[in-house]
Design a protein around this motif. Sequence first.
Motif, PDB file in Angstrom:
ATOM      1  N   HIS A   8      51.435  31.215  34.122  1.00  0.00           N
ATOM      2  CA  HIS A   8      51.736  32.653  34.494  1.00  0.00           C
ATOM      3  C   HIS A   8      53.113  33.095  34.867  1.00  0.00           C
ATOM      4  N   GLY A   9      53.281  34.341  34.888  1.00  0.00           N
ATOM      5  CA  GLY A   9      54.633  34.937  34.880  1.00  0.00           C
ATOM      6  C   GLY A   9      55.552  34.711  36.056  1.00  0.00           C
ATOM      7  N   GLU A  10      56.756  34.967  36.163  1.00  0.00           N
ATOM      8  CA  GLU A  10      57.672  34.686  37.246  1.00  0.00           C
ATOM      9  C   GLU A  10      57.057  34.927  38.650  1.00  0.00           C
ATOM     10  N   THR A  11      57.261  34.139  39.598  1.00  0.00           N
ATOM     11  CA  THR A  11      57.069  34.740  41.033  1.00  0.00           C
ATOM     12  C   THR A  11      58.328  34.044  41.808  1.00  0.00           C
ATOM     13  N   THR A  12      58.551  34.454  43.067  1.00  0.00           N
ATOM     14  CA  THR A  12      59.572  34.143  43.904  1.00  0.00           C
ATOM     15  C   THR A  12      59.822  33.037  43.981  1.00  0.00           C
ATOM     16  N   HIS A  13      58.719  31.971  43.985  1.00  0.00           N
ATOM     17  CA  HIS A  13      58.850  30.459  44.126  1.00  0.00           C
ATOM     18  C   HIS A  13      59.592  30.017  42.786  1.00  0.00           C
ATOM     19  N   SER A  14      59.039  30.546  41.676  1.00  0.00           N
ATOM     20  CA  SER A  14      59.383  30.006  40.274  1.00  0.00           C
ATOM     21  C   SER A  14      60.782  30.263  40.277  1.00  0.00           C
ATOM     22  N   LYS A  15      61.488  31.545  40.626  1.00  0.00           N
ATOM     23  CA  LYS A  15      62.669  31.825  40.540  1.00  0.00           C
ATOM     24  C   LYS A  15      63.638  30.953  41.115  1.00  0.00           C
ATOM     25  N   LEU A  27      52.654  37.691  41.199  1.00  0.00           N
ATOM     26  CA  LEU A  27      54.034  37.975  40.198  1.00  0.00           C
ATOM     27  C   LEU A  27      54.992  38.969  40.742  1.00  0.00           C
ATOM     28  N   THR A  28      56.401  38.597  40.332  1.00  0.00           N
ATOM     29  CA  THR A  28      57.369  39.789  40.891  1.00  0.00           C
ATOM     30  C   THR A  28      57.418  40.759  39.502  1.00  0.00           C
ATOM     31  N   GLU A  29      58.444  41.689  39.809  1.00  0.00           N
ATOM     32  CA  GLU A  29      58.307  42.725  38.805  1.00  0.00           C
ATOM     33  C   GLU A  29      58.492  42.072  37.192  1.00  0.00           C
ATOM     34  N   ASP A  30      59.393  41.200  37.235  1.00  0.00           N
ATOM     35  CA  ASP A  30      59.695  40.740  35.949  1.00  0.00           C
ATOM     36  C   ASP A  30      58.575  39.620  35.272  1.00  0.00           C
ATOM     37  N   GLY A  31      57.748  39.282  36.340  1.00  0.00           N
ATOM     38  CA  GLY A  31      56.708  38.508  36.236  1.00  0.00           C
ATOM     39  C   GLY A  31      55.525  39.185  35.360  1.00  0.00           C
ATOM     40  N   SER A  32      55.423  40.482  35.982  1.00  0.00           N
ATOM     41  CA  SER A  32      54.430  41.496  35.464  1.00  0.00           C
ATOM     42  C   SER A  32      54.917  41.861  33.967  1.00  0.00           C
ATOM     43  N   LYS A  33      56.140  42.025  33.805  1.00  0.00           N
ATOM     44  CA  LYS A  33      56.673  42.269  32.563  1.00  0.00           C
ATOM     45  C   LYS A  33      56.206  41.293  31.488  1.00  0.00           C
ATOM     46  N   VAL A  50      38.681  33.939  28.164  1.00  0.00           N
ATOM     47  CA  VAL A  50      39.743  33.824  28.877  1.00  0.00           C
ATOM     48  C   VAL A  50      39.269  33.012  30.232  1.00  0.00           C
ATOM     49  N   TYR A  51      40.002  32.010  30.484  1.00  0.00           N
ATOM     50  CA  TYR A  51      39.675  31.142  31.760  1.00  0.00           C
ATOM     51  C   TYR A  51      41.047  31.113  32.599  1.00  0.00           C
ATOM     52  N   VAL A  52      40.568  31.031  33.749  1.00  0.00           N
ATOM     53  CA  VAL A  52      41.707  31.775  34.758  1.00  0.00           C
ATOM     54  C   VAL A  52      41.879  30.748  35.875  1.00  0.00           C
ATOM     55  N   SER A  53      42.753  30.066  36.356  1.00  0.00           N
ATOM     56  CA  SER A  53      42.856  29.715  37.750  1.00  0.00           C
ATOM     57  C   SER A  53      42.794  30.878  38.768  1.00  0.00           C
ATOM     58  N   PRO A  54      42.116  30.539  39.917  1.00  0.00           N
ATOM     59  CA  PRO A  54      41.760  31.517  40.857  1.00  0.00           C
ATOM     60  C   PRO A  54      42.879  32.013  41.732  1.00  0.00           C
ATOM     61  N   MET A  55      44.250  31.860  41.297  1.00  0.00           N
ATOM     62  CA  MET A  55      45.258  32.054  42.098  1.00  0.00           C
ATOM     63  C   MET A  55      45.638  33.575  41.659  1.00  0.00           C
ATOM     64  N   GLN A  56      46.379  34.184  42.613  1.00  0.00           N
ATOM     65  CA  GLN A  56      46.825  35.828  42.237  1.00  0.00           C
ATOM     66  C   GLN A  56      47.718  35.803  41.253  1.00  0.00           C
ATOM     67  N   ARG A  57      48.668  34.782  41.256  1.00  0.00           N
ATOM     68  CA  ARG A  57      49.632  34.894  39.972  1.00  0.00           C
ATOM     69  C   ARG A  57      49.079  34.639  38.567  1.00  0.00           C
ATOM     70  N   THR A  58      48.191  33.781  38.625  1.00  0.00           N
ATOM     71  CA  THR A  58      47.138  33.467  37.284  1.00  0.00           C
ATOM     72  C   THR A  58      46.388  34.821  36.878  1.00  0.00           C
ATOM     73  N   LEU A  59      45.718  35.410  37.995  1.00  0.00           N
ATOM     74  CA  LEU A  59      44.933  36.595  37.643  1.00  0.00           C
ATOM     75  C   LEU A  59      45.713  37.648  37.123  1.00  0.00           C
ATOM     76  N   THR A  61      48.593  37.840  35.707  1.00  0.00           N
ATOM     77  CA  THR A  61      48.970  37.429  34.247  1.00  0.00           C
ATOM     78  C   THR A  61      47.932  37.686  33.272  1.00  0.00           C
ATOM     79  N   ALA A  62      46.768  37.279  33.472  1.00  0.00           N
ATOM     80  CA  ALA A  62      45.496  37.373  32.630  1.00  0.00           C
ATOM     81  C   ALA A  62      45.233  39.202  32.639  1.00  0.00           C
ATOM     82  N   LYS A  63      45.178  39.804  33.615  1.00  0.00           N
ATOM     83  CA  LYS A  63      44.782  41.083  33.594  1.00  0.00           C
ATOM     84  C   LYS A  63      45.056  42.123  32.696  1.00  0.00           C
ATOM     85  N   PHE A  64      46.357  41.779  32.064  1.00  0.00           N
ATOM     86  CA  PHE A  64      46.964  42.697  31.143  1.00  0.00           C
ATOM     87  C   PHE A  64      46.096  42.421  29.656  1.00  0.00           C
TER      88      PHE A  64
END
Length: 210
Positions: A8-15, A27-33, A50-59, A61-64
């Motif tokens: 998944h893209g960037e989150t506040t925790h990954s930063k 995702l953060t704004e940059d994670g969405s980018k 497309v198979y996705v983990s049920p967490m918001q950050r992965t959902l 990421t997959a949405k786009f």
Amino acid sequence: MKLFFIRHGETTHSKIGGYCGDLNPDLTEDGSKMAHQFAETYADLDWAAVYVSPMQRTLSTAKFLCDRTGLTPQIREGIKELAYGKWEGKTPDEVNQEFHDDYIRWLTDPGWNAPTGGEKGIEVARRSSEVIREIQERHETGNVLVVSHKATIRIMICSLLGIDAGRFRDRIAMPVGGVSVVEFREHGPLMHALADRSYLDENLRTRPGT
């Protein structure tokens, strides 16, 4: 069949490098980018699923990509992130101070040692392998995307390539947005790419703390 893994893209925790398994940040704004640039680059591939983990950050990421391709994300609990128990939301330095002995055991072999109150790497390997087996049975050909997490993707790749699950932290790098590709062939899995982020613009590729 080619299996594409994306973290998944960037989150506040990954930063900040914080442990984030069961926590559910978006995702953060940059994670969405990052997710948008992945979709722009990869949408024209012939995707089977497309198979996705049920967490918001992965959902998120997959949405786009799903929006671009019309595919419905297939949510699977088995590809969630490793559960970090009492370490959730803490940095490595904080964990080392509060749970020193458990932390040292985990660093030595995270396959068979769990974060305090959390999950062993071998447990992640078992549950995620069931999802991989399902994908292989349902998709003999085509391109399949798995949207998952840092530790889980590393553990899945170790399992596919015959690497000890206890070495996932020492052998496999997996920055946010990293894309890895494994092709299933007659003689077993063949890796084509690992943690590739060449699709990202320079600013996103060089962000620290990922």
